[in-house]
Design an enzyme around this catalytic site. Structure first.
Site, PDB file in Angstrom:
ATOM      1  N   ASP A 158       0.857  -1.186   0.000  1.00 33.84           N
ATOM      2  CA  ASP A 158       0.000   0.000   0.000  1.00 33.84           C
ATOM      3  C   ASP A 158       0.889   1.231   0.000  1.00 33.84           C
ATOM      4  O   ASP A 158       1.551   1.518   0.998  1.00 33.84           O
ATOM      5  CB  ASP A 158      -0.901   0.014   1.254  1.00 33.84           C
ATOM      6  N   LYS A 222      -6.951   3.306  -3.593  1.00 31.88           N
ATOM      7  CA  LYS A 222      -7.368   3.299  -2.201  1.00 31.88           C
ATOM      8  C   LYS A 222      -7.591   4.726  -1.734  1.00 31.88           C
ATOM      9  O   LYS A 222      -6.796   5.611  -2.067  1.00 31.88           O
ATOM     10  CB  LYS A 222      -6.282   2.587  -1.386  1.00 31.88           C
ATOM     11  N   LYS A 258     -10.245   0.182  -2.694  1.00 33.46           N
ATOM     12  CA  LYS A 258     -10.199  -0.030  -1.253  1.00 33.46           C
ATOM     13  C   LYS A 258     -10.501   1.260  -0.497  1.00 33.46           C
ATOM     14  O   LYS A 258      -9.651   2.146  -0.431  1.00 33.46           O
ATOM     15  CB  LYS A 258      -8.815  -0.565  -0.850  1.00 33.46           C
TER      16      LYS A 258
END
Lengths: 322, 485
Positions: A158, A222, A258
């Site tokens: 991430d 995300k 996400k």
């Protein structure tokens, strides 16, 4: 869902977009605008869908399987990470039919510990790299961070984007960084690109960031780190779902979404699943394509699951604290 | 089509509304039978179940109701505005308290989804009463003279598409300005008006101030023609509006007409596409398209036609049609068999004229009146489906190349009620809006209503305005009163 027949041509056409600073800028600013009032109204109206009984049971299990169980504290210990891993594999020790979560998400130095804790299960290990959460470090440092995590066995990385560069309009810098990080992930880790939508301040920016991330090869886009005031909202997630849907229609490439931070209750999680179902479509209703970045959400999902199974509400002591 | 994520049905309980087997006319504060004893039945469009038997007003009943309203007018108009406001506020609050019951009732009687009655109709109904309650003691500041006076007895005829909302649009300003009311609801949707009669009693409204006369067109015609009616307000079809205009011509009756429409929803190439798609859906599929200001003509800039239509078709495929009491339903039933026949015949003409018809895969329930959401492409200005009001879930798509062409096509209609403009460019919104001949123009949204905003049409869409400060004008005489004073 049918794939657009002209997919290869479209993918090829989009290659030119990143040829230079100016072509990239022109492309991102040529994306359709976002009307904030309309976007928020649509997100709110999908929030009124009534999900009950079998639909709710399905949604709860799906949501559990989509959780990236996260601990990102300075005070994290190997013991805490092992406990988290155990919980990810068997979220509800009293009911082994409960699905495992999608992943555990930890800092790079904890990847090896996490990997051991979930060994032999379907649970992936994700790691926040690239000088999370501020992203304010030299590219070399960020890449070293990523390589560390990948070497320790992280299945997913991430990364945070350089919001300063993005807001300054330096899109190419952001693009190049994502491309470099994607390279550092090698073939072994999927890349989630975090925009920190709360800091991008406009919906137009969020749409541009989404396309920028996807053009650079993100496997997931995300919303946020969970470390700022405004994190995932139904509206910004809806917007990103529209972006991945449109990107697939143009290129044939599917990208995951996400939302992270601030999703605490089953009710909220179900609303997000409705957004997925009615915006991107059912192809995204799977933890390979949609995740929740949330730590406190899981316990509420488990309590609601127990309620559906027994007809009674339990309490916080009937689920594990970590 | 089976999907991975099937929503379980979530029907609103119909037990919270208690529908009596029969209802009378509401005259002078009492429910009474029709003088000639005539009755008719009202059915639920989604199931064809008979909901109740309703007394049908004849000429004698109209006369009785107008007399009651005339008598009540003397005292009602003499009340200080602040006193009338108290009644209106009380009615508004009771509507809020009973809103769930009224939402279910309206859905049963009209066929529209509970989502719309609950989230759009009822909040607006209460808001209209609150808004006009606020005006009742400030009429001298409304800009219609120093001491504007009420007209007298208002004869009001309302349609079946928004039964309770149209009642609120008519009754709230009439009462706030000191008029008394005889209202005829549509024959297919009389129930919410009769429940409103009960709310008037609950609020302690003086007898005769509001009278409700369910019935067919002839009841409405008798009301409009009654010599002691001072003001006629009508919402409905253009054909009936023309008849009413003929009836009142040459009399001293004041009249406002809110009639049909064929709204143009104009999408420019720089529009926020995803929100435009939502706006188009809301513009034509809200209340199954049975909306006079529906955006039934989509004018899309040629350069984005393919992209927009693809998005629109994908979006239509997610619309959920079915039981209107299910909270997940987006599209409910068509109000009546007669209306369904009309929609079907106009759509068949569209096909016969060569326009291309498209509907998403969509299963229709076996009983009740249903019509799948429908798109027509390859439509030209010469097609009947681009000119006639269909009043159903049917969208005609036309294209344009330049803003001037968009304006010319939008204005090339016998109607002029509403229009929509979709663009991210503020100056274009203003420039185009200035050239459109329509009573309401929305930009980057559609079908938004607010009691503070005037609503009404150009050309065959009628005249006069409802809502806002302008809505008071229709019920006020600037200088000397025309009623008995």
């Amino acid at each position: 869902m049918t794939m657009p027949t002209n997919a290869p041509t479209a993918a090829h056409a989009l290659k030119d977009v990143t040829a230079s600073d100016s072509t990239l800028r022109r492309f991102l600013h040529g994306l359709p605008g976002v009307d904030a009032v309309g976007l928020e109204a649509r997100a709110a109206s999908l929030g009124t869908r009534s999900i009950k009984t079998t639909a709710k049971a399905y949604a709860i299990d799906l949501a559990i399987s989509m959780v990236d169980l996260t601990t990102l504290e300075g005070a994290d210990t190997p013991g805490k990470v092992r406990a988290l891993g155990a919980k990810a594999v068997h979220p509800d020790p009293s009911d082994r039919t409960t699905p495992a979560t999608a992943a555990v998400c930890v800092y790079p130095d904890m990847v090896a510990t996490a990997k051991e804790a979930v060994a032999g299960s379907s649970v992936k290990v994700a790691s926040v790299a690239t000088a999370f959460p501020a992203g304010r470090a030299a590219l070399g440092v960020k890449l070293a961070d990523v390589r560390d995590a990948v070497a320790a066995g992280a299945d997913e990385i991430d990364m945070v984007i350089d919001r300063g560069a993005f807001l300054a309009g330096n899109y190419m810098k952001v693009y190049d960084e994502i491309v470099a990080v994607k390279e550092a992930c090698e073939a072994s880790a999927r890349l989630k690109v975090i925009f920190e939508t709360g800091e991008l301040s406009t919906y137009d920016n969020i749409r541009r960031a989404s396309w920028l991330g996807m053009l650079a090869g993100a496997d997931f886009i995300k919303t946020s780190t969970g470390k700022v005031a405004v994190n995932a909202t139904p509206a910004n997630t809806l917007l990103m779902l529209e972006a991945v849907r449109d990107f697939r229609a143009q290129t044939g490439i599917q990208v995951g979404v996400k939302p992270a931070g601030g999703i605490r209750t089953t009710k909220d999680a179900v609303k997000f699943l409705v957004l997925v179902n009615e915006t991107a479509g059912e192809d995204w209703l799977d933890n390979h394509w949609f995740r929740f970045g949330a730590s406190s959400l899981l316990n509420d999902l488990l309590m609601q699951r127990q309620k559906l199974a027994t007809g009674r509400y339990s309490g916080p002591d009937y689920v594990t604290v970590d | 089509m089976a999907s991975v994520f099937e929503y379980a049905p979530a029907p609103e309980s119909r037990s919270i509304v208690d529908i009596a087997p029969s209802y009378g006319l509401f005259i002078d504060g009492e429910f009474v039978e029709a003088a000639d004893g005539k009755v008719f039945k009202t059915v639920s469009p989604s199931t064809e179940e008979v909901l109740a038997e309703i007394a049908q007003a004849g000429e004698a009943d109209v006369d009785r109701a107008v007399k009651a309203a005339r008598k009540a007018f003397v005292k009602w108009s003499a009340l200080p505005g602040s006193e009338r406001a108290k009644y209106l506020f009380r009615i508004a609050r009771i509507i809020q308290e009973r809103s769930r019951e009224l939402a279910v009732l309206e859905t049963l009687d009209n066929g529209k989804p509970i989502k719309e009655t609950r989230d759009a109709d009822l909040p607006l109904v209460a808001a209209h009463f609150f808004y006009y309650a606020g005006w009742a003691d400030k009429l001298e500041h409304a800009g219609f003279g120093a001491s504007p006076a009420p007209l007298g007895v208002a004869g009001q005829v309302i349609p079946w598409n928004f039964p309770l909302l149209m009642l609120a649009w008519k009754i709230a300003p009439a009462l706030a300005t000191g008029n008394t009311v005889v209202l005829k609801p549509a024959e297919t949707t009389p129930l919410s008006a009769l429940f409103f009669a009960d709310i008037c009693r609950q609020a302690g409204l003086p007898k005769g101030v509001v009278n409700i006369l369910p019935g067919y067109g002839d009841s409405g015609a008798a009301l409009v023609a009654h010599p002691d009616v001072n003001k006629v307000a009508f919402t409905g079809s253009t054909a009936v509006g023309k008849e009413i205009a003929r009836t009142v011509a040459g009399t001293r009756k004041k009249v406002t007409l809110e009639l049909g429409g064929k709204g143009a929803n104009i999408v420019f190439d720089d529009a926020p596409i995803d929100q435009a798609v939502e706006g188009i859906v809301n513009g034509i599929f809200f209340n199954q398209g049975q909306v006079c200001c529906a955006g039934s003509r989509l004018l899309v800039q040629e350069s984005i036609q393919d992209e927009l239509l693809e998005s629109l078709k994908r979006r239509l495929s997610t619309l959920r049609l079915g039981d209107p009491l299910d909270k997940n339903t987006d599209i409910g039933a068509i109000n009546s068999e007669e209306q369904l026949t009309r929609i079907t015949s106009l759509v068949e003409q569209g096909e016969a004229e060569g326009a291309e018809r498209w509907s998403p895969a969509c299963e229709l329930p076996e009983s009740g009146y249903w019509f799948a959401p429908t798109l027509f492409t390859n439509v030209t200005q010469a097609h009947r489906i681009a000119r006639d009001e269909i009043f159903g879930p049917v969208l005609s798509v036309l294209t344009f190349r330049t803003p001037d062409e968009a304006v010319a096509k939008a204005n090339n209609s016998a109607y002029g009620l509403s229009a929509g403009i979709w663009t991210e460019k503020g100056s274009r919104i203003l420039a185009v809006a200035n050239k459109l001949r329509a009573g309401v123009i929305w930009s980057n949204t559609f079908n938004k209503f607010d009691p503070t905003s005037p609503f009404g049409g150009y050309k065959e869409s009628g005249f006069g305005r409802e809502g806002g400060r302008h809505g008071l004008e229709a019920y006020l005489a600037p200088s000397s009163p025309e009623g008995e004073r």
